[in-house]
Design a protein around this motif. Structure first.
Motif, PDB file in Angstrom:
ATOM      1  N   PHE A   1       0.815  -1.219   0.000  1.00  0.00           N
ATOM      2  CA  PHE A   1       0.000   0.000   0.000  1.00  0.00           C
ATOM      3  C   PHE A   1       0.850   1.272   0.000  1.00  0.00           C
ATOM      4  CE2 PHE A   1       0.285  -1.709   4.327  1.00  0.00           C
ATOM      5  CZ  PHE A   1       0.922  -0.676   4.990  1.00  0.00           C
ATOM      6  N   THR A   2       2.168   1.163  -0.073  1.00  0.00           N
ATOM      7  CA  THR A   2       3.022   2.354  -0.099  1.00  0.00           C
ATOM      8  C   THR A   2       3.537   2.619  -1.504  1.00  0.00           C
ATOM      9  OG1 THR A   2       5.073   1.128   0.379  1.00  0.00           O
ATOM     10  CG2 THR A   2       3.766   1.897   2.261  1.00  0.00           C
ATOM     11  N   ASP A   3       3.947   3.854  -1.740  1.00  0.00           N
ATOM     12  CA  ASP A   3       4.589   4.211  -3.006  1.00  0.00           C
ATOM     13  C   ASP A   3       6.064   3.841  -2.885  1.00  0.00           C
ATOM     14  OD1 ASP A   3       5.848   5.452  -5.189  1.00  0.00           O
ATOM     15  OD2 ASP A   3       4.409   7.101  -5.208  1.00  0.00           O
ATOM     16  N   ILE A   4       6.413   2.701  -3.408  1.00  0.00           N
ATOM     17  CA  ILE A   4       7.747   2.142  -3.169  1.00  0.00           C
ATOM     18  C   ILE A   4       8.831   3.001  -3.810  1.00  0.00           C
ATOM     19  CG2 ILE A   4       9.240   0.138  -3.569  1.00  0.00           C
ATOM     20  CD1 ILE A   4       6.699  -1.597  -3.408  1.00  0.00           C
ATOM     21  N   PHE A   5       8.607   3.439  -5.030  1.00  0.00           N
ATOM     22  CA  PHE A   5       9.637   4.229  -5.711  1.00  0.00           C
ATOM     23  C   PHE A   5       9.851   5.572  -5.004  1.00  0.00           C
ATOM     24  CE2 PHE A   5       8.440   1.325  -9.158  1.00  0.00           C
ATOM     25  CZ  PHE A   5       9.704   0.914  -9.565  1.00  0.00           C
TER      26      PHE A   5
ATOM     27  N   LYS B   1       0.968  -1.546 -11.412  1.00  0.00           N
ATOM     28  CA  LYS B   1       1.415  -0.196 -11.057  1.00  0.00           C
ATOM     29  C   LYS B   1       2.860  -0.152 -10.564  1.00  0.00           C
ATOM     30  CE  LYS B   1      -3.196   1.519  -9.819  1.00  0.00           C
ATOM     31  NZ  LYS B   1      -4.057   2.027  -8.716  1.00  0.00           N
ATOM     32  N   GLN B   2       3.283  -1.173  -9.795  1.00  0.00           N
ATOM     33  CA  GLN B   2       4.615  -1.107  -9.192  1.00  0.00           C
ATOM     34  C   GLN B   2       5.454  -2.364  -9.398  1.00  0.00           C
ATOM     35  OE1 GLN B   2       5.081   1.506  -5.552  1.00  0.00           O
ATOM     36  NE2 GLN B   2       3.211   0.408  -4.986  1.00  0.00           N
ATOM     37  N   GLY B   3       4.839  -3.533  -9.240  1.00  0.00           N
ATOM     38  CA  GLY B   3       5.611  -4.778  -9.244  1.00  0.00           C
ATOM     39  C   GLY B   3       6.401  -5.003 -10.516  1.00  0.00           C
ATOM     40  N   GLY B   4       5.740  -4.836 -11.670  1.00  0.00           N
ATOM     41  CA  GLY B   4       6.428  -5.041 -12.937  1.00  0.00           C
ATOM     42  C   GLY B   4       7.567  -4.062 -13.128  1.00  0.00           C
ATOM     43  N   ALA B   5       7.322  -2.793 -12.765  1.00  0.00           N
ATOM     44  CA  ALA B   5       8.371  -1.772 -12.904  1.00  0.00           C
ATOM     45  C   ALA B   5       9.540  -2.052 -11.966  1.00  0.00           C
ATOM     46  CB  ALA B   5       7.787  -0.390 -12.619  1.00  0.00           C
ATOM     47  N   LEU B   6       9.264  -2.559 -10.756  1.00  0.00           N
ATOM     48  CA  LEU B   6      10.342  -2.924  -9.842  1.00  0.00           C
ATOM     49  C   LEU B   6      11.205  -4.027 -10.434  1.00  0.00           C
ATOM     50  CD1 LEU B   6       8.570  -2.892  -6.356  1.00  0.00           C
ATOM     51  CD2 LEU B   6      10.614  -1.583  -6.984  1.00  0.00           C
ATOM     52  N   LEU B   7      10.572  -5.031 -11.003  1.00  0.00           N
ATOM     53  CA  LEU B   7      11.332  -6.124 -11.619  1.00  0.00           C
ATOM     54  C   LEU B   7      12.208  -5.607 -12.757  1.00  0.00           C
ATOM     55  CD1 LEU B   7       8.584  -8.910 -11.641  1.00  0.00           C
ATOM     56  CD2 LEU B   7      10.687  -8.913 -10.286  1.00  0.00           C
ATOM     57  N   LEU B   8      11.682  -4.695 -13.549  1.00  0.00           N
ATOM     58  CA  LEU B   8      12.472  -4.129 -14.648  1.00  0.00           C
ATOM     59  C   LEU B   8      13.671  -3.345 -14.106  1.00  0.00           C
ATOM     60  CD1 LEU B   8       9.662  -2.911 -17.069  1.00  0.00           C
ATOM     61  CD2 LEU B   8      11.141  -4.897 -17.333  1.00  0.00           C
TER      62      LEU B   8
ATOM     63  N   ASP C   1      16.658  13.529  -1.111  1.00  0.00           N
ATOM     64  CA  ASP C   1      16.665  14.430  -2.276  1.00  0.00           C
ATOM     65  C   ASP C   1      15.329  14.267  -2.986  1.00  0.00           C
ATOM     66  OD1 ASP C   1      17.016  15.853  -4.565  1.00  0.00           O
ATOM     67  OD2 ASP C   1      18.951  14.983  -5.090  1.00  0.00           O
ATOM     68  N   ASP C   2      14.469  15.255  -2.891  1.00  0.00           N
ATOM     69  CA  ASP C   2      13.126  15.160  -3.458  1.00  0.00           C
ATOM     70  C   ASP C   2      13.117  15.151  -4.978  1.00  0.00           C
ATOM     71  OD1 ASP C   2      12.062  15.081  -0.972  1.00  0.00           O
ATOM     72  OD2 ASP C   2      11.673  17.254  -0.858  1.00  0.00           O
ATOM     73  N   THR C   3      14.260  15.478  -5.609  1.00  0.00           N
ATOM     74  CA  THR C   3      14.285  15.519  -7.084  1.00  0.00           C
ATOM     75  C   THR C   3      14.321  14.117  -7.667  1.00  0.00           C
ATOM     76  OG1 THR C   3      16.700  15.630  -7.152  1.00  0.00           O
ATOM     77  CG2 THR C   3      15.490  17.710  -7.017  1.00  0.00           C
ATOM     78  N   LYS C   4      14.707  13.127  -6.878  1.00  0.00           N
ATOM     79  CA  LYS C   4      14.817  11.760  -7.393  1.00  0.00           C
ATOM     80  C   LYS C   4      13.497  11.035  -7.170  1.00  0.00           C
ATOM     81  CE  LYS C   4      19.809  11.218  -6.942  1.00  0.00           C
ATOM     82  NZ  LYS C   4      20.101  12.631  -6.845  1.00  0.00           N
ATOM     83  N   LYS C   5      12.635  11.127  -8.154  1.00  0.00           N
ATOM     84  CA  LYS C   5      11.331  10.499  -8.070  1.00  0.00           C
ATOM     85  C   LYS C   5      11.087   9.662  -9.321  1.00  0.00           C
ATOM     86  CE  LYS C   5       9.348  14.184  -5.222  1.00  0.00           C
ATOM     87  NZ  LYS C   5       8.301  15.212  -5.105  1.00  0.00           N
ATOM     88  N   GLY C   6      10.029   8.893  -9.274  1.00  0.00           N
ATOM     89  CA  GLY C   6       9.693   8.086 -10.431  1.00  0.00           C
ATOM     90  C   GLY C   6      10.315   6.706 -10.346  1.00  0.00           C
TER      91      GLY C   6
END
Length: 918
Positions: free
Chosen positions: A311-315, A378-385, A324-329
């Motif tokens: 339930f958290t925004d992992i990235f 939303k997150q799992g696939g992108a984390l694996l990549l 550093d707030d500039t490192k997002k996404g």
């Protein structure tokens, strides 16, 4: 190579190479350089060593055998500080042969118990890191011997599969033998007791990374005594007392990261750990159902602490580690890897996070747990990549395996989640996977190819793989000497070859030859690779052009070899399917005859129809069906016991799938083209099961069974058997009510054969009373049959069109009747001279209904454009059918339908005669 050696190498001093000059050889090299030809003898030593570094240990050994210089260079210590033994069988004999090169070996990866037993024979006492998988059969004794021989060990990892035979006794041996140990990660141990953990705390003062993953029981109280630990993972471990954990682990002075993923931890324990642990930076609690049920839990209130959960925004959370707030996404990991900051603590955290995330995501993907769809997209696939781009090879491999796994819904039926697959594609996953597949590391090649294969089940992803050059990459990997790599590459080609648009590209990339070569290379011990190679060839063989190329590549011999010798049902099924597809192009190439002429092919396929596995029986019957279109094959199948085998198959498949039923009936249909086979089928009891199949509600099944009964009914004895078994009523039902025009057509023709008078003569054989009884029974059956034949023919006789044709001899009027009467699929039927003669004779039958039926049948067989229309026209012309047709067309007593149809057939014959003269 034009010479065996480039130069001699003399030793002078310890570890130093003195390379003397040899003018004659140098002159040859110079001459080749002047001609612009690159010669292997001119390569600098450091270049050769670099080439060696990109090879597996087996390939290094092979290349070292080419000359004395390369043998010496291939033994360079820098090439043997790391060794991955997972790709090939590794036993004591192989270890002993490698031992002289492994004096300075520091990192080792192995697979399985046999390899574990062989490690000590490497005599690599300076080993620092050991990592093993497939460890279920590794025992305490084996592990104790390994650690006793490698006292300098700093890292030991066994998993991710369960170490079921390792106990706390082995962990105590590790503690006593490896005082320099820094990292210990073990999976699936039944019980990790307090004595074992306390031994680690006492004897391993540098132990900073502990992982007891997927264990049944871990003494959480004792873990609180390991004061040196910085990173601790108990992911997937059950029976943990979280009350004890929350009141004890926060006191560990150096604890920075904790992984409790896939456990039953609750919000209170998580809250206490985050609030009370002074140095804790990261708590990973992915896929923890009790925690996720508390919708009021707020992770954001714990400053400078990162909670990773579904339930958290992992990235965003990972970016916060940078302050550093500039490192997002989704590029957080990539930005960290490219960062020029040398923050040791952050680097250690990120490296550990990569490892535990890759492990947890893979385990979650394997569990196929419900309710994770949103997370994966939303997150799992992108984390694996992101993890696929890690510098840790085992993380890359697990991430690729996770991608291959999380898209699969039903492995048995090759079903995947299209949303997840296309999300991977949108996030650039295809390019990343293909880049990994091009790695020289065989473990990465294998896992990347597996992911590409699974994702390619989706047509859109398959298109993207092809456009990115994936077919060439997979074809190259299919030539690998590593069986796992070749197997996954063949699986990728198998899935891609489903698309018609990819088959030509696979052929151009040399995929055909690579797949055939795989079968010969792994014919004795590679069920997985053989099934995938045969499956890909089966798909390719369905294409006419590719079918020819498969045969030219040696595919017929390879596939027949599998059908004859392989005992694994998956391989048998795909080999039979491939042979069926190869034999399906009888009119366009010679593959049908080639398969039949291959030694043992027909016997093997007949034998496979007796397999206990339905899929094997189905494909074998399908192959025999296609092969039976060739006259020589048809008789050879019968000689190989095909009639008996197929009748038995038809008798046993009443409750089987429609696919098997259709192919069983189809194979009997193909064999029954020969009158001798038709008689044999009737004699072996084939009539009753075909009648049963003709009752099927499945259109393809009852249509095929009707075709077989039509052929059988040509013989009067079989026709009588059909009536005696109640088949006439089944055929009447098909003739009147089937949704398939072809089923109705062939049922009508079978009834016409049965009641054109020839069966009556056969039925009269016997006593007088028996003959009278049969005659009375047949009269009633004949009336019913003729009534339904007439109704069938009238459905294709539009009154207005017939009236126009009767009033005018204009071609347009006859063309309109033809168009209304045409059954498109009937153009694929091929009749013998005897069958055509039977219909011509039927034009003289006293029954006006049979006359109309015969004329209707001859019309279908001679319509221009039909597959065998020219053949049928030739048979009719040789039999003098034109005279009979003219008589039927001019007859005063013949029904209008018979007259019009006869006129159309005459026009068809004239058309074909003109074509022949042209």
């Amino acid at each position: 190579m034009s010479r065996r050696v480039r130069r001699k190498v003399a030793r002078k001093g310890k570890g130093k190479l003195v390379l003397p000059n040899y003018p004659d050889i140098q002159d040859e090299v110079l001459e080749l350089d002047e001609k612009g030809v690159v010669d292997w003898r001119s390569l600098p030593d450091d270049t050769v060593i670099q080439l060696f570094s990109c090879l597996s240990y087996r390939d290094r050994a092979s290349l070292s055998s080419t000359c004395k210089t390369w043998r010496l260079l291939g033994s360079s210590p820098c090439l043997w500080n790391s060794l991955d033994l997972r790709s090939h069988r590794f036993d004591a004999s192989m270890a002993s042969s490698l031992a002289p090169r492994c004096v300075n070996l520091q990192r080792l990866r192995f697979r399985g118990a046999e390899s574990a037993d062989a490690i000590i024979h490497l005599q690599a006492r300076n080993l620092r890191e050991i990592s093993g998988d497939y460890c279920r059969k590794i025992t305490d004794a084996t592990l104790a011997v390994i650690v006793a021989r490698h006292e300098a060990l700093e890292s030991l990892q066994l998993g991710p599969d369960f170490c079921e035979r390792i106990s706390s006794d082995a962990i105590k041996a590790i503690a006593h033998c490896c005082p320099r140990l820094k990292k210990l990660r073990l999976s699936g141990i039944r019980d990790v007791n307090g004595d074992a953990i306390n031994a680690l705390a006492k004897h391993c003062p540098n132990l900073t990374d502990i992982g007891f993953i997927d264990c049944l029981n871990v003494d959480e109280l004792a873990l609180g005594n390991v004061l040196s630990v910085r990173f601790l993972s108990v992911a997937g471990t059950s029976s943990i007392k979280w009350g004890v954990v929350s009141h004890l682990w926060h006191k560990l002075p150096n604890l920075v990261g904790v992984d409790v993923s896939r456990t039953d931890i609750g919000p209170s324990a998580v809250s206490r750990l985050l609030s009370s642990s002074q140095n804790l930076k990261v708590l990973c609690a992915l896929n923890c159902p009790i925690l996720e049920e508390d919708t009021s839990f707020a992770a954001s209130k714990y400053k400078n602490k990162l909670l990773i959960a579904l339930f958290t925004d992992i990235f965003k959370g990972l970016a916060s580690l940078y302050f550093d707030d500039t490192k997002k996404g989704k590029s957080v990991f990539l930005e960290w890897r490219n960062s020029k900051k040398n923050d040791k603590d952050l680097n250690e955290i990120m490296i550990w996070l990569e490892w535990i995330l890759s492990h947890t995501l893979l385990r979650s993907a394997e569990s196929s747990q419900q309710g994770l769809d949103s997370f994966w997209v939303k997150q799992g696939g992108a984390l694996l990549l992101s993890l696929m781009q890690s510098s840790q090879e085992d993380v890359q491999e697990r991430a690729a395996t996770g991608l291959a796994t999380f898209v699969v819904i039903d492995d048995e039926n090759a079903s995947i989640d299209c949303g997840r697959a296309e999300a991977v594609m949108r996030d650039g996953g295809i390019r990343l996977l293909l880049d990994l597949a091009k790695s020289w590391r065989e473990g990465l090649q294998s896992e990347a190819a597996k992911a590409i294969a699974n994702l390619s089940v989706n047509a859109n992803v398959a298109k993207a793989v092809a456009e990115e050059g994936g077919i060439d990459i997979l074809a190259g990997l299919a030539r690998s000497m590593n069986k796992l790599v070749a197997e996954e590459a063949a699986g990728g080609l198998w899935n891609l070859s489903v698309g018609e648009e990819h088959k030509g590209a696979i052929a151009e990339a040399g995929g055909m030859q690579a797949l055939v070569d795989l079968i010969f290379k792994w014919s004795s011990n590679g069920d997985g690779v053989l099934e995938r190679a045969a499956g890909a060839l089966a798909n390719l063989a369905a294409d006419d052009k590719c079918s020819t190329e498969v045969a030219l590549s040696g595919g017929v011999h390879a596939l027949v070899m599998l059908a004859r010798n392989c005992k694994f049902e998956g391989v048998q099924e795909q080999a039979a399917r491939a042979l069926a597809n190869l034999a399906a192009h009888g009119d366009s190439n010679s593959n049908n005859a080639a398969v039949g002429q291959e030694a043992g092919a027909l016997e093997a396929l007949v034998q496979l129809t007796r397999s206990p596995h339905e899929g094997v029986r189905q494909e074998a019957a399908g192959a025999l069906w296609n092969l039976s279109f060739d006259d020589r094959n048809r008789e050879a199948i019968a000689a190989a016991g095909g009639v008996q085998a197929l009748v038995a198959l038809a008798q046993s498949c009443s409750g089987a799938s429609p696919g098997l039923q259709e192919r069983a009936a189809g194979a009997l249909w193909g064999l029954s083209v020969s009158e001798a086979n038709s008689i044999a089928i009737g004699r072996e009891g084939g009539v009753a099961p075909l009648i049963a199949l003709a009752r099927s509600e499945a259109e393809d099944v009852h249509e095929t069974a009707a075709g077989a009964l039509w052929n059988l009914a040509f013989n009067p004895g079989n026709a009588l058997r059909i009536v005696e078994e109640g088949g006439d009523l089944v055929l009447v039902g098909l003739c009147s009510s089937s949704v398939s025009k072809m089923a109705r057509f062939m049922a009508a023709l079978a009834l016409a054969y049965m009641f054109d008078g020839r069966m009556d003569e056969f039925a009269l054989v016997g006593t007088s009373s028996e003959s009278i009884s049969k005659s009375g029974s047949l009269d009633g059956a004949r009336r019913i049959a003729l009534k339904h034949i007439e109704a069938f023919v009238l459905k294709f006789s539009a009154p207005q069109a017939f009236a126009a044709a009767a009033a005018s001899s204009a071609p347009a009027a006859l063309a309109q009747v033809t168009e209304g009467a045409r059954i498109q699929e009937a153009g694929h039927l091929r009749c013998s001279g005897a069958e055509i003669g039977r219909f011509v004779a039927m034009l003289r039958n006293p029954s006006s209904i049979l006359k109309a039926c015969a004329a209707f049948a001859l019309l279908q067989f001679t319509i221009p454009g039909g597959r065998h229309a020219m053949h049928h026209a030739s048979l009719m012309q040789n039999a003098g059918a034109a005279r009979v047709l003219r008589g039927a067309a001019a007859s005063a007593i013949a029904p209008l339908e018979a007259k019009i149809f006869a006129r159309i057939v005459l026009r068809n014959l004239e058309h074909h005669q003109i074509d022949q003269t042209i």
